[in-house]
Scaffold this active site. Structure first.
Site, PDB file in Angstrom:
ATOM      1  N   HIS A  66      29.237 -35.036   1.786  1.00  0.00           N
ATOM      2  CA  HIS A  66      29.366 -33.850   2.634  1.00  0.00           C
ATOM      3  C   HIS A  66      28.634 -33.976   3.980  1.00  0.00           C
ATOM      4  O   HIS A  66      29.176 -33.656   5.030  1.00  0.00           O
ATOM      5  CB  HIS A  66      28.841 -32.615   1.912  1.00  0.00           C
ATOM      6  CG  HIS A  66      29.424 -32.403   0.550  1.00  0.00           C
ATOM      7  ND1 HIS A  66      30.747 -32.611   0.273  1.00  0.00           N
ATOM      8  CD2 HIS A  66      28.865 -31.994  -0.618  1.00  0.00           C
ATOM      9  CE1 HIS A  66      30.979 -32.330  -1.009  1.00  0.00           C
ATOM     10  NE2 HIS A  66      29.848 -31.966  -1.568  1.00  0.00           N
ATOM     11  N   ARG A  90      40.249 -31.463 -24.086  1.00  0.00           N
ATOM     12  CA  ARG A  90      40.059 -32.018 -25.419  1.00  0.00           C
ATOM     13  C   ARG A  90      39.964 -30.915 -26.479  1.00  0.00           C
ATOM     14  O   ARG A  90      40.139 -31.149 -27.651  1.00  0.00           O
ATOM     15  CB  ARG A  90      38.747 -32.811 -25.412  1.00  0.00           C
ATOM     16  CG  ARG A  90      38.822 -34.132 -26.111  1.00  0.00           C
ATOM     17  CD  ARG A  90      37.669 -35.017 -25.723  1.00  0.00           C
ATOM     18  NE  ARG A  90      37.772 -35.438 -24.325  1.00  0.00           N
ATOM     19  CZ  ARG A  90      37.075 -36.429 -23.790  1.00  0.00           C
ATOM     20  NH1 ARG A  90      36.233 -37.113 -24.507  1.00  0.00           N
ATOM     21  NH2 ARG A  90      37.204 -36.755 -22.530  1.00  0.00           N
TER      22      ARG A  90
HETATM   23  C1  BG6 Z   1      28.792 -30.506  -4.728  1.00  0.00           C
HETATM   24  C2  BG6 Z   1      27.546 -31.104  -5.280  1.00  0.00           C
HETATM   25  O1  BG6 Z   1      29.658 -31.511  -4.264  1.00  0.00           O
HETATM   26  O2  BG6 Z   1      28.466 -29.638  -3.650  1.00  0.00           O
HETATM   27  C3  BG6 Z   1      26.593 -29.999  -5.748  1.00  0.00           C
HETATM   28  O3  BG6 Z   1      27.869 -31.957  -6.376  1.00  0.00           O
HETATM   29  C4  BG6 Z   1      26.334 -29.047  -4.614  1.00  0.00           C
HETATM   30  O4  BG6 Z   1      25.371 -30.553  -6.217  1.00  0.00           O
HETATM   31  C5  BG6 Z   1      27.644 -28.547  -4.017  1.00  0.00           C
HETATM   32  O5  BG6 Z   1      25.606 -27.944  -5.137  1.00  0.00           O
HETATM   33  C6  BG6 Z   1      27.412 -27.699  -2.790  1.00  0.00           C
HETATM   34  O6  BG6 Z   1      28.623 -27.156  -2.405  1.00  0.00           O
HETATM   35  P1  BG6 Z   1      28.706 -25.741  -1.727  1.00  0.00           P
HETATM   36  O7  BG6 Z   1      30.148 -25.549  -1.396  1.00  0.00           O
HETATM   37  O8  BG6 Z   1      28.184 -24.746  -2.728  1.00  0.00           O
HETATM   38  O9  BG6 Z   1      27.824 -25.831  -0.520  1.00  0.00           O
END
Ligand code: BG6
Length: 493
Positions: free
Chosen positions: A240, A45
């Protein structure tokens, strides 16, 4: 040979693009992996032009890189980039985008649209792309990459799927869970299915319980607008951590191929025992960080972070106990846990094996034989098996030792999850992306908990920033002797 494509990035000036996408694309350039002719059209934007975007991108990449930015590589990378200014909410933006792509023949006809935008905008952007014929596949393919979270709960995920399903076939949709792009996560599959000695032990006859932990020292930072409406259960567990759970517990797929893998993952999610409304407190626990210390520095409580409402009961820590009701796993508790502002930055899967019989040692000084653990470190990467061995000397005493089979030696570079995923989109390989039914069944697992928590708005436990979370979370443990495993090392497990 992979075909070239145009990567259209919606939300290109936002956080994800700065921290992950641009650095990952630059790394791919440096590794010579971007197909010849590939171009990046950055949409935002802000009132920027292409040169301004390129200068900003250079800074973002520079900040992220551990070594010096390579000027020649960056120059080649910059030549691929154009900036397109537009407002996602305006129909005219999409018609202009259509003409722009048509008029500039340097853009390859295969197009991947990357939704690095707020989840509330996914539906409307895809609908608008369709209305402007931007999803038309007469010339080249159209793929859409959707970030998580896909929906806010089961119902909204279903609604979003119905909406995008009108315009896209499932094979055009790439739902990202970036954990699947991590080499260490893929190593879980290799560890399980390439080593004959593990498979016979990988079941309820030998495994006592499993823990999957993701802890962060970071707080909510500048993301409160997103995070306060989301919380740890949605942000980490629904996506995750449940993905990690499926990889650790699924049956061997017939091939390392997208549909075969995803079929097995879905079976696991479908076999998770549903949590009934009156057993939520026995299965789930939530808490929020108070003030405390991280690396010797005082940090504020969640409630005092910018943009967090003073009466928020959003959880920054969530723990969940699940059972998988199938032949392999019946009766084995699986504990998932995540938190922000915890004692250490770490993700790991810890498999605790059953006690060996003590009988054999009854007339010796060995009082208690410890359980074996297999530790799969996602970050930092590590793979260890803990075993009991005899101490040297005349007496029969034992100690713990660990066999180390880490994925990477110190001089081997670590690639970022996004690098692999961005390339997979160009290659049309969907094995590391989520199929819709995976997302739906993951929501089904956590939905009963979220529903109950949504009604309990008066109180939330707190834990000091920099700690391992509240002691009360122990109430989830099935056995008195169960305890959270915090460490990858032996010393104070
Ligand atoms: C993201 C979350 O999907 O994954 C975050 O929204 C989190 O809150 C992050 O910190 C963690 O990912 P990684 O790869 O740093 O372990």
């Amino acid at each position: 040979m992979t075909e070239s494509c145009t990567y259209v990035i919606f939300g290109a000036t936002g956080n994800l693009s700065r921290v992950k996408l641009m650095p990952a694309l630059y790394h791919l350039e440096r590794a010579g992996k971007l197909p010849e002719g590939t171009r990046i059209l950055a949409l935002g934007r802000r009132d920027w032009d292409s040169q301004h975007f390129i200068d900003e991108a250079r800074d973002w990449i520079d900040q992220k890189l551990k070594e010096d930015l390579d000027g020649t590589v960056f120059q080649k990378f910059a030549e691929r980039i154009d900036y397109f200014r537009g407002d996602l909410t305006q129909t005219v933006m999409y018609t202009k985008l259509h003409s722009y792509l048509e008029q500039h023949s340097e853009f390859p006809s295969n197009i991947a649209y990357y939704m690095a935008i707020s989840p509330t905008e996914f539906g409307v952007v895809i609908e608008s792309l369709n209305n402007a014929q931007l999803l038309d596949e007469t010339h080249g393919w159209r793929r859409v990459v959707i970030e998580k979270p896909f929906g806010y709960d089961l119902e909204s995920a279903q609604a979003l799927q119905r909406r995008i399903g009108r315009y896209l076939r499932e094979d055009q949709v790439y739902r990202i869970d970036h954990y699947l792009g991590k080499g260490t996560v893929q190593n879980v599959l290799v560890f399980r299915f390439a080593n004959t000695m593990m498979e016979p032990l990988w079941n309820r006859n030998y495994i006592d319980h499993i823990q999957i932990t993701h802890s962060e020292t970071l707080g909510v930072g500048s993301r409160a607008n997103f995070y306060d409406g989301t919380g740890a259960m949605r942000d980490m567990i629904q996506s995750h951590l449940l993905q990690l759970l499926t990889l650790v517990t699924m049956e061997p797929p017939v091939a390392m191929e997208a549909e075969a893998l995803r079929d097995e993952k879905v079976k696991v999610l479908k076999s998770v025992r549903p949590i009934s409304p009156n057993s939520v407190h026995a299965h789930a626990f939530r808490a929020q960080y108070g003030e405390g210390q991280i690396d010797g520095q005082r940090v504020v409580s969640y409630l005092n972070e910018d943009n967090v409402p003073k009466d928020s009961v959003t959880e920054t820590y969530a723990a969940l106990k699940l059972y998988i009701d199938n032949w392999r796993w019946r009766g084995v508790p699986i504990y998932l846990r995540t938190g922000k502002r915890m004692a250490r930055q770490q993700s790991m899967i810890s498999i605790c094996f059953r006690h060996p019989p003590q009988q054999f040692f009854r007339d010796t000084q060995v009082e208690q034989i410890q359980q074996n653990w297999v530790l799969l470190g996602i970050q930092p990467d590590c793979l260890r098996m803990e075993m009991t061995v005899k101490e040297p000397g005349l007496e029969m005493r034992t100690r713990q030792t660990s066999l180390d089979a880490s994925l990477r030696s110190a001089d081997e570079p670590m690639t970022d999850a996004y690098e692999e995923l961005l390339l997979d989109v160009i290659d049309g390989d969907r094995s590391l992306f989520l199929r819709y039914d995976e997302v739906e069944y993951a929501w089904r697992v956590v939905d009963p908990v979220l529903r109950l928590w949504a009604t309990e708005r008066d109180f939330i436990q707190t834990y000091p920033a920099g700690s391992w979370g509240p002691q009360e979370s122990r109430r989830l443990f099935e056995k008195e002797e169960h305890r959270w495993r915090h460490n990858l090392g032996l010393e104070d497990n």
